[in-house]
Design a protein around this motif. Structure first.
Motif, PDB file in Angstrom:
ATOM      1  N   ALA A 166       0.841  -1.210   0.000  1.00  0.00           N
ATOM      2  CA  ALA A 166       0.000   0.000   0.000  1.00  0.00           C
ATOM      3  C   ALA A 166       0.869   1.250   0.000  1.00  0.00           C
ATOM      4  CB  ALA A 166      -0.919  -0.019   1.222  1.00  0.00           C
ATOM      5  N   MET A 167       1.958   1.197   0.741  1.00  0.00           N
ATOM      6  CA  MET A 167       2.871   2.344   0.808  1.00  0.00           C
ATOM      7  C   MET A 167       3.556   2.560  -0.546  1.00  0.00           C
ATOM      8  SD  MET A 167       5.679   2.943   3.780  1.00  0.00           S
ATOM      9  CE  MET A 167       4.717   3.798   5.019  1.00  0.00           C
ATOM     10  N   ARG A 168       3.962   1.470  -1.187  1.00  0.00           N
ATOM     11  CA  ARG A 168       4.583   1.584  -2.514  1.00  0.00           C
ATOM     12  C   ARG A 168       3.565   2.105  -3.532  1.00  0.00           C
ATOM     13  NH1 ARG A 168       9.573  -0.982  -3.264  1.00  0.00           N
ATOM     14  NH2 ARG A 168      10.205  -2.489  -1.666  1.00  0.00           N
ATOM     15  N   ASP A 169       2.319   1.607  -3.426  1.00  0.00           N
ATOM     16  CA  ASP A 169       1.284   2.041  -4.370  1.00  0.00           C
ATOM     17  C   ASP A 169       1.019   3.539  -4.247  1.00  0.00           C
ATOM     18  OD1 ASP A 169       1.078  -0.564  -5.179  1.00  0.00           O
ATOM     19  OD2 ASP A 169      -0.802  -0.986  -4.101  1.00  0.00           O
ATOM     20  N   LEU A 170       1.097   4.030  -3.025  1.00  0.00           N
ATOM     21  CA  LEU A 170       0.822   5.448  -2.803  1.00  0.00           C
ATOM     22  C   LEU A 170       1.873   6.325  -3.493  1.00  0.00           C
ATOM     23  CD1 LEU A 170      -1.042   7.460  -1.462  1.00  0.00           C
ATOM     24  CD2 LEU A 170       0.183   7.110   0.702  1.00  0.00           C
TER      25      LEU A 170
END
Ligand code: C2O
Length: 539
Positions: free
Chosen positions: A87-91
């Motif tokens: 999720a952090m990478r996607d953000l």
């Protein structure tokens, strides 16, 4: 036009493209290649613009939950950890300016190690800010990960490389395909951290440190925990065998069409080996969680002086973006002692695997001090003996300029004054550990990592010398990697142990041997490291 672009243009026009490229060791073309790849050495890692920071709001009613060893996570907890980093990478992809995204999170670390261009030039390494700053960073990072997956019970996991040798490898979930994997790592699933770094003899010595300055660092001096194990684990994760596979200059900043290094042989010296990029590797947070856990182990151990009580330290604020994208501050006092649990809502669950018994019978571990489980360092509360007047600082080297260490063992010798020899007696007999060895004004290039073993009265010490009474500690420095930074300056402090004092008080001479090494224990190929002063002091 975003901030990064303005800064990059500003930087280029200030320095001139050619000289910038030369500094970076890059073809000038790379600078023109606009959109940055999804993986890079940041040119500017300042946080998105913000107003005045408010004090963080702690969740004082949330559950207090364990941070566990990565090896003790259930399969569901491993999946949750992967989901959170995904999720952090996607953000970062969906909104690169969101301060909670992966690259922005990594840039928080970069910025706080002199990575920004603003005049504050914050540096939280090399001093007593090291431990509390990283604790605050981990907390905010943990809250962000929890928020991104809508799970307030999310807690980070730690990499207990001191559970030796069983956990002295990159934790398997961080080697599996997915969001925890970083391809910019030299360590493979079978690489094992050398015993000299996280094995029982060295860990016992570090955790047995009494002096808070020698363990935690002081105002302007770097302590044992930051030096080693912390530094060499970074360097090792990036490049396990530099002596077999020498690091090409500038390797941490390769050309990366499509985000991949052109020359795969270069990929080993990235991310964890450079402070500017270290936190782009999710294992950074597992590494630092272990540093943070061992800080607690040390502070609770009977032999330690415990945390600093100086108000300049306690009241110091650190700034971050929180999980709601608000600019906040946390003070050092917010995260210490009982506050660590009541404000931050975690406890460290001890590793459920105990170090292998084999580890404590390796030759280096049989040297003093005696290995005991890392949860209870051997240092015992020392009985104060009759207070003798502290001896005057004893200069071993005091140069006007900078003295190069070189790539070979470097020895400095003086006559030991009678008064100092006498004064060491009480320490030798088990009195308070009030003697410190200082190396001041250590300076290295911002693109060079340093590992330096320090011995006293062992003029023939070499990279192969084992841990024993002559060994006082290892100074280490992870290269910052910021091209705009001229040099890195550190002051190192080492505690003198009773067995070392016992040896020193029998000798007419006092010598200090500096042994430069690379992470696999060999002599370095090059060294820009210099120092100004070496001296003994009594607190
Ligand atoms: Cu801020 Cu492990 O370095």
């Amino acid at each position: 036009m975003n901030n990064e672009f303005i800064n990059r243009r500003h930087f280029v026009s200030t320095l001139g493209q050619t000289s910038l490229a030369a500094l970076l060791g890059l073809p000038a073309m790379r600078l023109l290649a606009a959109p940055p790849s999804n993986h890079e050495l940041p040119i500017n890692c300042a946080p998105p613009s913000h107003g005045t920071a408010k004090h963080i709001s702690f969740n004082s009613s949330g559950a207090i939950l364990p941070r566990k060893s990565v090896w003790d996570l259930s399969p569901a907890e491993v999946t949750r950890l992967q989901k959170a980093y995904q999720a952090m990478r996607d953000l970062t992809v969906s909104n690169p300016n969101d301060p909670r995204g992966w690259m922005q999170q990594a840039n928080v670390h970069c910025f706080n190690c002199s990575g920004g261009y603003d005049p504050s030039n914050i540096e939280i390494h090399g001093s007593w800010w090291f431990l509390p700053w990283h604790r605050c960073y981990l907390h905010v990072h943990e809250r962000i990960l929890g928020k991104l997956i809508g799970d307030p019970t999310f807690r980070l996991a730690y990499w207990d490389w001191d559970t030796y040798p069983a956990h002295a490898t990159v934790p398997p979930p961080f080697m599996a395909q997915g969001a925890l994997l970083d391809s910019f790592r030299g360590a493979t699933p079978t690489s094992v951290i050398p015993a000299r770094i996280t094995g029982p003899a060295h860990m016992q010595m570090v955790l047995g440190t009494t002096s808070r300055q020698a363990f935690m660092g002081g105002s302007g001096s770097q302590g044992a925990m930051e030096s080693s194990p912390h530094g060499p684990v970074h360097i090792w994760t990036a490049e396990t065998s530099p002596s077999q596979n020498p690091v090409p200059p500038g390797c941490f900043y390769p050309d990366m069409p499509g985000g991949q290094p052109v020359n795969q042989s270069r990929s080993g010296c990235l991310d964890m080996g450079v402070l500017a990029t270290a936190a782009q590797d999710p294992v950074f947070f597992a590494h630092h969680s272990n540093i943070d856990r061992l800080w607690d182990v040390w502070a609770a151990s009977p032999g330690s002086q415990g945390n600093w009580t100086t108000s300049a330290w306690l009241n110091h604020p650190f700034n971050f973006y929180d999980e709601n994208g608000k600019w906040i501050y946390i003070t050092v006092a917010d995260v210490l002692a009982q506050k660590e649990q009541s404000n931050l809502r975690y406890t460290y669950q001890p590793p459920q695997t105990t170090p292998s018994p084999a580890a404590s019978t390796t030759p280096s571990a049989s040297a003093s001090p005696k290995p005991t489980p890392s949860a209870s360092p051997s240092a015992t509360k020392v009985k104060p003996t009759a207070k003798t007047k502290p001896a005057a600082p004893l200069m071993i080297a005091d140069e006007k300029g900078n003295t190069p260490v070189g790539t070979k063992p470097h020895v400095r010798t003086i006559k030991m004054p009678e008064t100092h020899r006498e004064n060491l007696r009480s320490l030798a007999e088990g009195g308070p550990r009030t003697w410190l060895l200082h190396i001041d004004g250590l300076i290295a290039s911002p693109t060079e990592s340093v590992i330096l073993d320090v011995y006293v009265n062992d003029p023939s010490a070499s990279p192969d010398t084992e841990i024993g009474p002559t060994f006082v500690g290892t100074f280490a420095l992870v290269m910052p990697g910021h091209p705009h930074m001229h040099e890195v300056v550190r002051n190192a402090v080492f505690e003198i142990r009773p067995e070392t004092a016992a040896m020193l008080m029998k000798s007419d001479d006092l010598s200090v041997t500096l042994v430069p090494k690379v992470v696999d224990g060999k002599e370095p190929e090059k060294s820009t490291l210099t120092y100004k002063k070496i001296y003994l002091s009594q607190e």
